[in-house]
Design a protein around this motif. Structure first.
Motif, short mmCIF file in Angstrom:
data_model
loop_
_atom_site.label_atom_id
_atom_site.label_comp_id
_atom_site.label_asym_id
_atom_site.label_seq_id
_atom_site.Cartn_x
_atom_site.Cartn_y
_atom_site.Cartn_z
N PHE A 1 0.83 -1.20 0.00
CA PHE A 1 0.00 0.00 0.00
C PHE A 1 0.87 1.26 0.00
O PHE A 1 1.82 1.36 0.77
CB PHE A 1 -0.92 0.01 1.22
CG PHE A 1 -2.13 -0.86 1.07
CD1 PHE A 1 -3.38 -0.31 0.86
CD2 PHE A 1 -2.01 -2.25 1.13
CE1 PHE A 1 -4.50 -1.12 0.73
CE2 PHE A 1 -3.12 -3.06 0.99
CZ PHE A 1 -4.37 -2.50 0.78
N ALA B 1 -8.39 -1.83 4.83
CA ALA B 1 -8.82 -1.65 3.43
C ALA B 1 -10.24 -2.10 3.18
O ALA B 1 -10.98 -1.45 2.42
CB ALA B 1 -7.85 -2.40 2.51
N VAL C 1 -9.94 -0.73 -3.58
CA VAL C 1 -8.52 -0.43 -3.56
C VAL C 1 -8.04 -0.42 -5.01
O VAL C 1 -8.30 -1.36 -5.75
CB VAL C 1 -7.73 -1.47 -2.74
CG1 VAL C 1 -6.23 -1.22 -2.82
CG2 VAL C 1 -8.20 -1.47 -1.29
N THR D 1 -10.34 3.17 -0.43
CA THR D 1 -9.78 2.96 0.90
C THR D 1 -8.29 2.60 0.85
O THR D 1 -7.69 2.32 1.89
CB THR D 1 -10.54 1.85 1.64
OG1 THR D 1 -10.48 0.66 0.86
CG2 THR D 1 -11.98 2.26 1.86
N GLY D 2 -7.73 2.57 -0.33
CA GLY D 2 -6.31 2.26 -0.45
C GLY D 2 -5.81 2.36 -1.87
O GLY D 2 -6.58 2.24 -2.84
#
Length: 783
Positions: free
Chosen positions: A130, A138, A146, A178-179
């Protein structure tokens, strides 16, 4: 002392510029060929190598038995991943995955991107790194996604923080970023541009929770202490335990085998790309061997010219060992120069080679492995090619040489002739193999497919294409560029949905027969050019055919004697056969047609097929189709593919074999001709006085050319005799891998032999004619 050897070697090379050039160029071609193959092999072997857990990560396919034969499928039931993780101690992580292509939209920027819905374990199985966010958090949000760095840059631009931003997918669903993970390398078997929680896709699909549907790509990670054989046996037993069916067995497929060993026959692993890797490695070594043989030939051919030098050096005290070192030094210097030339050739040829093999290889001279390879190949070529000439030349007796006695070359002559025969034998084998590979490719490409792939365009179904299908179809046909439009839930060339446990009229033990299912619009068969051999097609109104099906000929044969029309098929619901479609090929282009059952339903179509007008240019056709699609489906970019291109892509390995066979045949012939050219020049030089006498006595140019050429043609004739059975054996074994194959015809060997003779004649004749036209006074004036 070493510097002294080098000085002497360079002085000798300057005296023999012509032969040195032929040696250098021949070796350079061999080293260039070997280097290109090394780069390709390195890339093939490096697939998935950047994932950290090479000895612990496995894919889980299944072997399934149908009608006494085991078939291999890349899918498992949805709950199987969790069951393996829970019930098999050696498995510490497991993830279901499902591949999907989505339209990502940010303001006016939209891209189509492929990725996977996965379980959280997927992140740790593949050690995804990441750069924004973290693996722990995540997937805490069910609407999470992601994305890779590349995807983030495509959507938002460079150096923009995207964590927490909302992505609109397929113009309707909202996902929260989220990532951001590092880009995966290009050489991975299962690439992704994004990952999202599996439940987001499977949430409303109850059929994903049972063992009745095999649909998920499943990955597992074993603990470092786990024994593979023990865990694999437990995996195989577990699926049988869960399904109650001994005809389905899951198994573990190592990450190291995903790219190279992914072919299975009747439940056994039988190879894959590794076969091509081995084949071309052997061929590269053969080309290198031909180049070294070429060196030996030219070096020993100059033996009489160097006899006096050897005699004088021995008389002045040089021992045989010292002479051997000198001659090997010459060979190493030639090999070193040839390597430098080959590096220059690589810079020139690598871009074209990349186009040929459809890769993006780089020379990478800064890599230690590449430098070691070049150094190693230089030493091997120099020592191997120079060893025999060194021992042969150093064996001359100074007394005989200095008395003016002719150097005996009996054994050297036989060896030299044998090497010429060997070179041309390999070249002729390459010519025959190239012809047969081309014929096999054309044979399968010209096979009756049961549908018309030409002028057929495929579009991925997205947005409102299903809801507006009738209007889109009407507008497309009104353009004049399209004659017919149809929908299908599967790609026309792909395997797609299948199942068993059906019963039908006239059938016995039908439950174990694998049947493929196609959900199509009423005009799909016409669009694809499929032929209805009995009965009728589908009505335009789907409701009228809710209990009707079409089947292929292979399915109709399973129903026994008589017409299949009106017979019943029980698949939980009972359907009546109203038409029989001619068998068509899909999935395995070399196999036989599997039975197919067509339903008149396109509500879940994945592909739209368009039959285009051949009288209109391709660019005009595409612009008109794009205008209609932009009108009715404006949120999605216009992306298409030609079915004939997709069909050709099915033979990527065979096409690669064909292309590289042509290249290697050309290189082998070129190197062989360099050696033959040098030997012809040497022969003409040695026999210059004889030729002068013959001309004075009235010999014609044609007669002298014939005199000088016949010995070489005898050698090529012998090479043809040896090459024919070798080539037949090699290609008969290669063709034996294909159920649908050509037969090897005698005229192929005639053509290959004729080509070899013509090439040899052209090569030798140049020197022969030059010698025949020379003024005899020049060669006789010293007599």
């Amino acid at each position: 002392m070493i510097l002294n050897y080098i000085k002497i070697a360079f002085r000798t090379l300057r005296k023999n510029k012509g032969y040195s050039f032929l040696n250098i160029f021949g070796l350079a071609i061999g080293i260039t060929c070997a280097s290109l193959i090394f780069l390709w092999v390195e890339d093939e072997l490096s697939f998935d190598s950047e994932f950290e857990k090479q000895d612990q990560v496995y894919y889980v396919p299944t072997h399934q038995e149908y009608d006494g034969e085991w078939r291999t499928f890349n899918s498992t039931p949805g709950p199987f991943a969790e069951a393996m993780k829970t019930e098999i101690p050696g498995i510490v992580k497991a993830s279901r995955t499902k591949h999907r292509d989505f339209l990502f939209a940010v303001n006016d920027n939209a891209i189509n991107s492929g990725g996977r819905f996965v379980d959280a374990d997927f992140i740790e199985i593949f050690s995804l790194k990441f750069v924004e966010g973290n693996a722990k958090d995540a997937f805490k949000n069910p609407e999470a996604i992601v994305i890779t760095e590349e995807t983030a840059e495509q959507l938002y631009g460079e150096n923009i923080k995207v964590l927490g931003k909302v992505l609109t997918i397929d113009n309707k669903d909202q996902y929260l970023i989220t990532g951001v993970i590092e880009n995966l390398p290009k050489n991975v078997t299962f690439p992704v541009n994004w990952i999202a929680p599996f439940e987001r896709w499977s949430g409303d699909k109850e059929w994903t929770n049972g063992y009745g549907s095999f649909f998920a790509d499943t990955f597992v990670e074993l603990s470092p202490e786990a024994d593979f054989n023990t865990v694999d046996a437990q995996v195989r037993h577990l699926l049988e335990k869960k399904t109650g069916d001994s005809d389905s067995k899951a198994f573990l497929h190592s990450i190291k085998d995903w790219h190279l060993r992914d072919h299975f026959e009747n439940g056994k692993q039988v190879g894959g790309r590794i076969d091509s890797v081995r084949l071309f490695t052997i061929i590269a070594l053969i080309i290198l061997l031909i180049a070294c043989v070429n060196f030996m030939n030219l070096s020993t051919a100059r033996s009489e010219k160097r006899a006096n030098e050897v005699g004088v050096r021995k008389a002045m005290g040089s021992g045989r060992t010292r002479l051997i070192f000198q001659f090997i030094s010459e060979a190493l210097i030639l090999a070193f120069i040839a390597t430098i030339v080959s590096v220059l050739l690589l810079f020139l040829l690598l871009p074209q080679f990349n186009l040929l093999i459809e890769k993006d290889l780089v020379l990478g001279l800064a890599k230690p492995l590449h430098m070691v390879f070049l150094l190693g190949i230089t030493l091997v070529c120099g020592i191997f090619a120079g060893l025999y000439p060194a021992f042969y030349l150093s064996s001359f007796k100074p007394v005989e040489v200095l008395k003016g006695l002719k150097v005996t070359q009996g054994s050297a002559n036989y060896i030299r002739k044998g090497l010429v025969v060997g070179q041309f034998t390999i070249s002729i084998v390459f010519i025959i193999c190239t012809i047969l590979v081309y014929q096999q490719l054309q044979h399968i490409k010209n096979r009756d497919l049961g549908f018309d792939k030409d002028q057929l365009i495929s579009l991925n179904v997205n947005g409102t294409m299903i809801e507006k299908f009738d209007v889109i179809k009407q507008d497309l046909i009104h353009t004049g560029a399209v004659s017919s439009v149809g929908l299908n839930n599967s790609g026309i060339l792909n395997g797609g949905n299948n199942g068993s446990n059906l019963t039908w009229t006239g059938g016995t033990n039908t439950e174990d027969v694998l049947i493929f299912f196609r959900y199509v619009s009423s005009d799909f068969l016409e669009t694809a050019g499929m032929e209805i051999v009995e009965g009728r097609g589908f009505y335009e109104n789907m409701a009228k055919d809710s209990a009707s099906v079409l089947i292929t000929e292979s399915f109709a044969k399973l129903m026994g004697q008589g017409s299949a029309i009106g017979k019943k098929i029980d698949r939980g619901d009972v359907y009546t056969v109203v038409g029989v479609v001619k068998d068509y090929l899909f999935d395995d282009m070399y196999g036989q047609s599997d039975p197919v059952m067509f339903f008149n339903y396109h509500g879940e179509a994945s592909y739209m097929y368009l039959k285009t007008n051949p009288k209109i240019g391709t660019s005009d056709v595409l612009s008109k189709i794009e205008a209609v699609m932009k009108k009715h489906n404006p949120a999605f970019p216009f992306e298409y593919s030609f079915v004939d291109d997709a069909f050709n892509a099915k033979f990527k390995s065979e096409q690669l074999v064909g292309k590289l066979s042509q290249l290697f045949a050309l290189l082998a012939i070129l190197i062989s001709c360099l050696g033959l050219f040098g030997l012809a020049a040497y022969t003409a030089e040695q026999r210059s006085k004889e030729i002068g006498v013959r001309k004075v006595l009235g010999a014609s140019v044609a007669g002298i050319v014939k005199l000088l050429s016949k010995d070489f043609l005898k050698l090529v004739g012998l090479a043809i005799v040896i090459a024919i059975p070798m080539a037949w054996y090699v290609m008969d074994n290669w063709l034996g891998n294909y159920a649908y194959r050509i037969e090897i015809n005698w005229w192929i060997f005639v053509i290959a032999g004729a080509v070899a003779i013509v090439i040899a004649m052209v090569t030798v004749s140049f020197q022969a004619v030059k010698a025949a036209l020379a003024n005899p006074v020049d060669s006789l004036k010293t007599e």
